[in-house]
Design a protein around this motif. Structure first.
Motif, short mmCIF file in Angstrom:
data_model
loop_
_atom_site.label_atom_id
_atom_site.label_comp_id
_atom_site.label_asym_id
_atom_site.label_seq_id
_atom_site.Cartn_x
_atom_site.Cartn_y
_atom_site.Cartn_z
N PHE A 1 0.86 -1.17 0.00
CA PHE A 1 0.00 0.00 0.00
C PHE A 1 0.91 1.23 0.00
CE2 PHE A 1 -2.53 3.28 2.00
CZ PHE A 1 -3.72 3.16 1.34
N PRO A 2 0.65 2.25 -0.77
CA PRO A 2 -0.58 2.61 -1.49
C PRO A 2 -0.61 2.22 -2.96
CG PRO A 2 0.83 4.53 -1.38
CD PRO A 2 1.57 3.41 -0.70
N ASP A 3 0.08 1.17 -3.36
CA ASP A 3 0.09 0.75 -4.76
C ASP A 3 -1.34 0.63 -5.28
OD1 ASP A 3 0.20 -0.89 -7.16
OD2 ASP A 3 2.28 -1.31 -6.61
N PRO A 4 -1.68 1.35 -6.35
CA PRO A 4 -3.06 1.34 -6.86
C PRO A 4 -3.52 -0.02 -7.37
CG PRO A 4 -1.61 2.56 -8.36
CD PRO A 4 -0.81 2.23 -7.13
N GLU B 1 1.53 -2.08 10.31
CA GLU B 1 0.32 -1.39 10.75
C GLU B 1 -0.72 -2.41 11.22
OE1 GLU B 1 0.14 1.80 11.03
OE2 GLU B 1 1.91 2.36 9.87
N TYR B 2 -1.34 -2.12 12.35
CA TYR B 2 -2.35 -3.00 12.92
C TYR B 2 -3.51 -2.15 13.41
CZ TYR B 2 1.54 -6.22 12.81
OH TYR B 2 2.59 -6.98 12.39
N ALA B 3 -4.71 -2.69 13.30
CA ALA B 3 -5.89 -1.97 13.78
C ALA B 3 -7.02 -2.96 14.02
CB ALA B 3 -6.33 -0.91 12.76
N GLU B 4 -7.94 -2.57 14.88
CA GLU B 4 -9.10 -3.40 15.15
C GLU B 4 -10.14 -3.21 14.06
OE1 GLU B 4 -10.40 -2.56 19.15
OE2 GLU B 4 -8.90 -3.94 19.97
N VAL B 5 -10.65 -4.34 13.56
CA VAL B 5 -11.64 -4.34 12.50
C VAL B 5 -12.78 -5.26 12.93
CG1 VAL B 5 -12.08 -4.93 10.07
CG2 VAL B 5 -9.87 -3.95 10.74
N GLU B 6 -14.01 -4.81 12.66
CA GLU B 6 -15.18 -5.65 12.98
C GLU B 6 -15.53 -6.50 11.77
OE1 GLU B 6 -19.79 -5.28 14.55
OE2 GLU B 6 -18.54 -3.49 14.46
N ARG B 7 -15.71 -7.78 12.01
CA ARG B 7 -16.04 -8.75 10.97
C ARG B 7 -17.07 -9.73 11.51
NH1 ARG B 7 -12.94 -7.84 6.31
NH2 ARG B 7 -10.84 -7.16 6.77
N PRO C 1 -11.76 7.79 9.49
CA PRO C 1 -10.97 8.58 8.53
C PRO C 1 -9.63 9.09 9.07
CG PRO C 1 -13.28 9.19 8.37
CD PRO C 1 -13.15 8.25 9.54
N MET C 2 -9.60 9.56 10.30
CA MET C 2 -8.35 10.12 10.83
C MET C 2 -7.28 9.03 10.97
SD MET C 2 -7.79 12.84 13.85
CE MET C 2 -7.34 11.98 15.32
N LYS C 3 -7.65 7.88 11.49
CA LYS C 3 -6.69 6.77 11.65
C LYS C 3 -6.23 6.29 10.27
CE LYS C 3 -5.17 2.88 13.88
NZ LYS C 3 -4.14 2.82 14.83
N ARG C 4 -7.15 6.19 9.33
CA ARG C 4 -6.82 5.75 7.97
C ARG C 4 -5.83 6.73 7.32
NH1 ARG C 4 -11.72 5.00 6.03
NH2 ARG C 4 -11.89 7.07 5.16
N ILE D 1 -2.27 6.28 8.71
CA ILE D 1 -1.60 5.10 8.15
C ILE D 1 -1.20 5.36 6.70
CG2 ILE D 1 -1.95 2.69 7.44
CD1 ILE D 1 -3.62 2.35 10.03
N GLU D 2 -2.12 5.94 5.92
CA GLU D 2 -1.82 6.26 4.52
C GLU D 2 -0.60 7.17 4.42
OE1 GLU D 2 -5.50 7.90 3.05
OE2 GLU D 2 -6.35 5.92 2.68
N LYS D 3 -0.52 8.15 5.29
CA LYS D 3 0.60 9.09 5.28
C LYS D 3 1.91 8.36 5.57
CE LYS D 3 2.05 13.47 7.33
NZ LYS D 3 1.70 14.51 8.29
N ARG D 4 1.91 7.48 6.58
CA ARG D 4 3.13 6.72 6.91
C ARG D 4 3.54 5.80 5.76
NH1 ARG D 4 0.98 6.43 12.34
NH2 ARG D 4 0.02 4.42 11.89
N MET D 5 2.56 5.14 5.15
CA MET D 5 2.87 4.20 4.06
C MET D 5 3.39 4.94 2.83
SD MET D 5 2.47 1.29 5.43
CE MET D 5 2.76 0.34 3.95
N LYS D 6 2.82 6.11 2.53
CA LYS D 6 3.31 6.90 1.39
C LYS D 6 4.73 7.38 1.64
CE LYS D 6 -1.18 8.29 -0.37
NZ LYS D 6 -2.16 9.36 -0.51
#
Length: 175
Positions: A9-12, A97-103, A149-152, A155-160
């Motif tokens: 990530f962030p590879d399209p 990167e790790y985060a809690e996700v509901e499934r 959105p803020m957490k996402r 993470i996007e900023k760190r990965m970029k």
């Protein structure tokens, strides 16, 4: 068998929706074997074809502690979901990167095995989480899409930033 390159990530290309596999042949079985080798080498528990830039509906996984229970799911489709659970997730395409996700807590999935034979699998716990996570990849989704959105954005900023650094210094690898 050979190791494949895992897209980061962030590879399209990670947003590409995978197409169904029409015929299970030696080429598909070979890809499954290469994906398993890649997953084990990267110390992952699941890997979708999309993550290795093959945009077909196939995933591999092994959630066993002994790493001796590999599964290949071709054209997987969740046909039933029950309950809900929150689990901390990580991803080989979003390293570190790790985060809690509901499934869903329990699922029934219909798929073809590596020989093209249809089967259904009832899964719960970590196995259910892993299957849902990998099917998301086949649909062009990454686990961070479920975050606020803020957490996402963080993470996007760190990965970029990591991607830019890797382009500048190819000797630097991220894990």
């Amino acid at each position: 068998m050979s190791q494949l390159t895992i897209l980061q990530f962030p590879d399209p290309r990670l947003r590409t929706v995978a197409r169904p596999i029409d015929r299970v042949d030696e080429k598909i079985r070979s890809l499954a074997d290469d994906m398993l080798e890649t997953m084990y080498e990267a110390r992952g528990i699941g890997l979708a074809a999309t993550q290795v830039d093959r945009h077909v509906r196939m995933l591999v996984l092994d959630v066993s502690e002994e790493r001796d229970d590999p599964h290949v799911l071709i054209n997987p489709e969740i046909v039933d979901r029950q309950g809900s659970q929150v689990c901390e997730e990580g991803c080989l395409s979003v390293p570190g990167e790790y985060a809690e996700v509901e499934r869903a807590e329990a699922i029934r999935v219909r798929a073809l095995d590596r020989d093209g034979e249809p089967f259904e699998l009832d899964a719960d716990g970590l196995l259910a989480v892993c299957i849902q996570h990998e099917i998301d990849h086949l649909d062009g989704k990454v686990f961070i899409d479920y975050l606020k959105p803020m957490k996402r954005r963080m993470i996007e900023k760190r990965m970029k930033k990591q991607a830019r650094q890797a382009r500048r210094d190819p000797a630097v690898q991220t894990l």
